[in-house]
Design a protein around this motif. Structure first.
Motif, PDB file in Angstrom:
ATOM      1  N   GLU A   1      73.005  50.071  50.812  1.00 52.95           N
ATOM      2  CA  GLU A   1      71.644  50.241  50.232  1.00 52.95           C
ATOM      3  C   GLU A   1      71.354  49.380  48.960  1.00 52.95           C
ATOM      4  O   GLU A   1      72.172  48.921  48.286  1.00 52.95           O
ATOM      5  N   ASP A   2      70.066  48.906  48.866  1.00 53.13           N
ATOM      6  CA  ASP A   2      69.839  47.978  47.889  1.00 53.13           C
ATOM      7  C   ASP A   2      68.313  48.217  47.541  1.00 53.13           C
ATOM      8  O   ASP A   2      67.657  48.337  48.165  1.00 53.13           O
ATOM      9  N   THR A   3      68.189  47.836  46.064  1.00 53.13           N
ATOM     10  CA  THR A   3      66.838  48.123  45.639  1.00 53.13           C
ATOM     11  C   THR A   3      66.476  47.053  44.701  1.00 53.13           C
ATOM     12  O   THR A   3      67.264  46.763  43.803  1.00 53.13           O
ATOM     13  N   GLN A   4      65.533  46.178  45.180  1.00 59.97           N
ATOM     14  CA  GLN A   4      65.069  44.808  44.329  1.00 59.97           C
ATOM     15  C   GLN A   4      63.740  45.113  44.193  1.00 59.97           C
ATOM     16  O   GLN A   4      62.791  45.074  45.242  1.00 59.97           O
ATOM     17  N   GLU A   5      63.113  44.786  43.135  1.00 64.08           N
ATOM     18  CA  GLU A   5      61.555  44.563  42.887  1.00 64.08           C
ATOM     19  C   GLU A   5      61.158  45.805  43.536  1.00 64.08           C
ATOM     20  O   GLU A   5      59.647  45.672  44.009  1.00 64.08           O
ATOM     21  N   GLY A   6      61.305  46.826  43.187  1.00 69.33           N
ATOM     22  CA  GLY A   6      60.836  48.279  43.546  1.00 69.33           C
ATOM     23  C   GLY A   6      61.019  48.482  44.996  1.00 69.33           C
ATOM     24  O   GLY A   6      60.329  49.469  45.524  1.00 69.33           O
ATOM     25  N   VAL A   7      61.702  47.575  45.974  1.00 65.36           N
ATOM     26  CA  VAL A   7      61.596  47.794  47.251  1.00 65.36           C
ATOM     27  C   VAL A   7      63.122  48.268  47.466  1.00 65.36           C
ATOM     28  O   VAL A   7      64.244  47.777  47.142  1.00 65.36           O
TER      29      VAL A   7
END
Length: 632
Positions: free
Chosen positions: A296-302
Motif C-alpha cells: 500500500e502506498d499513499t502519495q499526493e492524496g492518492v
C-alpha cells in the motif's frame, strides 16, 4: 543506497567496428538490407575484391611490366568492375561471376604465358573453387572448377609438351602427373567447399528461421506485455532493468520522479528506507525464494494497493540469473471489497430485522388463533351463566323464607311445598352438570392462556441480541420453529415427518439458525400449497456428517419442485418464482449460513418432484476466519 549514476558502460572498440561500414559502403542499398547470412557473403565478396585489387596494384607497381603482367592488369580491372557492380547490383550473382571468372581466366592465362611450368599446380589455385562455391553456389562453381581442372590437368601439360620449349628441371612425365594431381585437388576443393557451403547454408537457414521465430515470439511477448495494464519488469542479478513495460515506466516516473530505462539500476530515490525494504525483497528472490504480497502506498492524496509477485529467473543448471516483478493495481477491488463488506453487514442487519418481523408475524398469528379459542370459551361461559338454574334456587329459597313459621305444614299440606324437595333434588343435579361443563370451559380457557404465555415467552427468548453464540440442542430449536407454523400446517393438512438422529448440542447463533429454519419452513409451506398433491408431506431430518464434525439439517417437501434453470439462481438476491415474493428470504438465509461458517444448498429432481434444502453447520461454531462473535 545504490548509486544513481548513469549505468551505461562503455563498450570496448572492436576491430570490425570500422571494417564493416567500409565493406558495406561498396554494397548497394538493396544488398545491405538482405538477411545476415547473405550479407556475410556480400561482405566477403567486397573484402576479397579489395584484397585482390590491392595485391594486384602492388604487384604491378613493384614488378617491371612485361607480357606476363597483362593478365594481372586485366584481373585488376575486373576487380574494380566487380566493386562497381556490387555498388549498383540487386543480386550477388553478377558480381560473384565476374570476380570468380576473372580470377580463373587470369590464373589460366598466367600459367600459360609464364616462363615456369610449375605454376600450374600453385596452391593459390585452390582459392578459386572455394570462393566460387561460397559466392555462387555449387552449380556455377562446378563450371569454373571444371574449366580450371581441364586447363591445369590436360591443356597446360600438352601446351608445355608440344607448343613450347620445355625448360623445367622436373621431368615432363612427372610434371604431367603433378598437373593431374592439381586438377584432382581443384575438384576436391570444389567438393569440400560445396559440402561445407551446403551444410553451412542449411545451418544458416535453420538459424535464420529460428531467429525469425524468436523475433516473432519476442514481438508477440513484447506486444502482450505492453498491452497489459499490469506492471511487468525483469531485473538481472545486479538489480539492473532488463525489460519494463509502459505501465511500470509510467508509475515509476510518477512515484520516483525519474525514467525507468533498460540497463539502469532499479533504485528508489524517494526514501532510503523504501529502497532498503525493496532490496531485501529482491535479495530473497535472487536467492531462489518466490513471494507474493500486497503493498500500500499513499502519495499526493492518492492511495494505491498493489498485488505484487516476485519470482526468480532460472538459467542453466537451475542457477538464478535474475528476477521478474509482476504487479496489479487492486485499489478498485479493495474499495469494492470494503463496500461489499459494508453491504453484507447491512444485509445481515436487514435480515435480522426481517427475521424478527417473521417471528413476530408467526407469534401474532398463533396468538390470534389461540385468542379465537379464548373468545369461544368465554362466550360459552357467558351463555351458560346467563341461562343458569341458579335463579330457580333463589325462588325456592324465597318460598322457604316466606313459610319459615309454618314450614312443616307448608311442606306436608301445601301442593307447592310438597313439590319443593323433588324440585331441589332435580335442581342440584342440573347445577352439578353446569358446574362440570363450566369447569371444562375454564380448563380450555386456561390452556389457551398458557399457550399464549408460552408463545410470548418464546418470542422474548428469541428477541435476544443477535450475534450471541450459545450451545443449543438443535431438535428443540426446530420444534420451536415448527410451533410457530403448527396451526397453519394443521389447517392446511400438511403432515410433518421427523427423523432426528442423536446429535450433540452445537455452538450456534440462535437467532440466525431460527431465521433460516423459519424461512425454509415457510418456503416448504408455499411449495406444498401451490402443488396439487393430495398427500402433502414435510420431512425434517437431523444427522451428523461423515466426518462427524458438522451437523446436517434437511428440510424436504413433495411440493411443486424447482426447475434446473432456477436452481442455480435460487440464492441470488431478488430472485423469486412466487407472485408475491420479494426474493429476499433464501438470499438472507444463505448469507446467515455463511456467517456461521456453514452452507445452505438445494436439490430438486425438477418441477413437481419436490425439493430438499440442506443446511450444514459446524458443531463448534463459526471458524476463526469469520467475524468474531460473543459467546454465552
Amino acid at each position: 543506497m545504490a548509486s544513481t549514476s548513469d549505468p551505461k558502460r562503455e563498450t570496448p572498440r572492436r576491430p570490425h567496428t570500422w571494417l564493416l561500414p567500409l565493406l558495406d559502403w561498396f554494397l548497394s542499398e538493396h544488398l545491405r538490407k538482405t538477411p545476415s547470412s547473405e550479407l556475410h557473403r556480400h561482405r566477403v565478396l567486397v573484402g576479397a575484391c579489395l584484397f585482390a585489387f590491392t595485391a594486384s596494384v602492388l604487384y604491378l607497381s613493384l614488378v617491371p611490366f612485361t607480357l606476363a603482367a597483362v593478365p594481372t592488369l586485366l584481373a585488376t580491372v575486373c576487380y574494380l568492375g566487380t566493386l562497381l557492380l556490387a555498388h549498383k547490383a540487386r543480386s550477388l550473382l553478377l558480381p560473384a561471376m565476374l570476380l570468380c571468372t576473372s580470377a580463373a581466366v587470369g590464373y589460366v592465362v598466367s600459367i600459360f604465358l609464364g616462363n615456369y611450368p610449375e605454376g600450374g599446380f600453385h596452391a593459390t589455385s585452390m582459392l578459386i573453387p572455394s570462393f566460387a562455391a561460397y559466392l555462387m553456389g555449387p552449380r556455377l562453381a562446378f563450371l569454373i572448377t571444371s574449366f580450371l581442372a581441364v586447363a591445369v590437368g590436360i591443356a597446360h601439360p600438352l601446351f608445355r609438351a608440344h607448343f613450347t620449349t620445355y625448360s623445367s628441371h622436373i621431368p615432363l612425365s612427372e610434371l604431367t602427373v603433378l598437373h593431374g594431381a592439381a586438377a584432382v585437388g581443384l575438384m576436391g576443393a570444389w567438393v569440400l567447399s560445396t559440402l561445407h557451403s551446403t551444410s553451412r547454408d542449411s545451418a544458416l537457414e535453420a538459424l535464420e528461421r529460428t531467429l525469425m521465430t524468436l523475433r516473432e515470439s519476442e514481438g508477440k511477448l513484447l506486444s502482450l506485455i505492453e498491452s497489459t495494464d499490469d506492471l511487468v519488469c525483469s531485473l538481472d542479478t545486479e538489480k539492473r532493468v532488463i525489460t519494463a513495460n509502459a505501465a511500470i515506466r509510467q508509475l515509476y516516473l510518477q512515484l520516483q520522479g525519474q525514467e525507468l530505462v533498460p540497463g539502469q539500476r532499479f533504485v528508489f530515490p524517494r526514501t532510503p528506507e523504501l529502497q532498503e525494504h525493496w532490496y531485501t525483497l529482491f535479495d530473497k528472490t535472487l536467492a531462489g525464494e518466490r513471494s507474493r504480497f500486497e503493498e500500500e502506498d499513499t502519495q499526493e492524496g492518492v492511495h494505491r494497493v498493489l498485488d505484487i509477485s516476485l519470482s526468480p529467473i532460472l538459467g542453466t543448471e537451475g542457477k538464478v540469473t535474475g528476477l521478474t516483478l509482476f504487479a496489479r493495481d487492486i485499489t478498485a477491488r479493495k474499495v469494492a471489497e470494503t463496500r461489499l463488506g459494508e453491504m453484507h453487514r447491512s444485509l445481515v442487519d436487514v435480515s435480522r430485522y426481517a427475521g424478527m418481523a417473521e417471528i413476530a408475524t408467526g407469534v401474532l398469528h398463533n396468538v390470534g388463533n389461540t385468542l379465537n379459542s379464548v373468545n369461544i370459551s368465554a362466550g360459552l361461559l357467558n351463555d351458560r351463566l346467563r341461562h343458569s338454574r341458579v335463579s330457580g334456587l333463589r325462588k325456592a329459597a324465597s318460598m322457604l323464607r316466606e313459610h319459615a313459621s309454618d314450614a312443616s305444614t307448608f311442606l306436608t299440606r301445601d301442593p307447592r311445598g310438597q313439590q319443593l324437595p323433588d324440585y331441589l333434588l332435580a335442581l342440584s343435579e342440573e347445577l352439578e352438570r353446569e358446574r362440570e361443563s363450566m369447569r371444562t370451559e375454564v380448563r380450555s380457557l386456561t390452556e389457551s392462556v398458557e399457550h399464549i404465555k408460552s408463545i410470548v415467552s418464546m418470542q422474548q427468548q428469541h428477541a435476544r441480541a443477535a450475534g450471541v453464540v450459545e450451545r443449543l440442542p438443535v431438535p428443540q430449536l426446530i420444534e420451536e420453529a415448527l410451533r410457530l407454523h403448527a396451526v397453519s400446517f394443521e389447517r392446511k393438512g400438511i403432515h410433518i415427518a421427523r427423523e432426528y438422529d442423536p446429535v450433540p448440542p452445537i455452538l450456534v447463533d440462535r437467532h440466525n439458525l431460527l431465521q433460516i429454519l423459519i424461512n425454509l419452513l415457510s418456503n416448504a409451506q408455499h411449495a406444498l400449497m401451490e402443488s396439487n398433491t393430495p398427500d402433502k408431506r414435510l420431512s425434517i431430518r437431523i444427522r451428523l456428517s461423515t466426518g462427524g464434525d458438522r451437523l446436517i439439517i434437511e428440510v424436504s417437501d413433495n411440493g411443486v419442485g424447482i426447475a434446473p434453470d432456477n436452481l442455480a439462481r435460487l440464492f441470488t438476491q431478488g430472485f423469486t418464482t412466487k407472485k408475491t415474493g420479494h426474493g429476499f428470504g433464501l438470499h438472507i438465509s444463505a448469507l446467515a449460513a455463511t456467517e456461521m461458517s456453514g452452507r445452505l444448498t438445494c436439490t430438486s429432481a425438477g418441477p413437481g418432484q419436490g425439493a430438499t434444502f440442506t443446511l450444514e453447520l459446524p458443531l463448534e461454531g463459526p471458524s476463526e476466519k469469520q467475524e468474531p462473535q460473543r459467546q454465552v
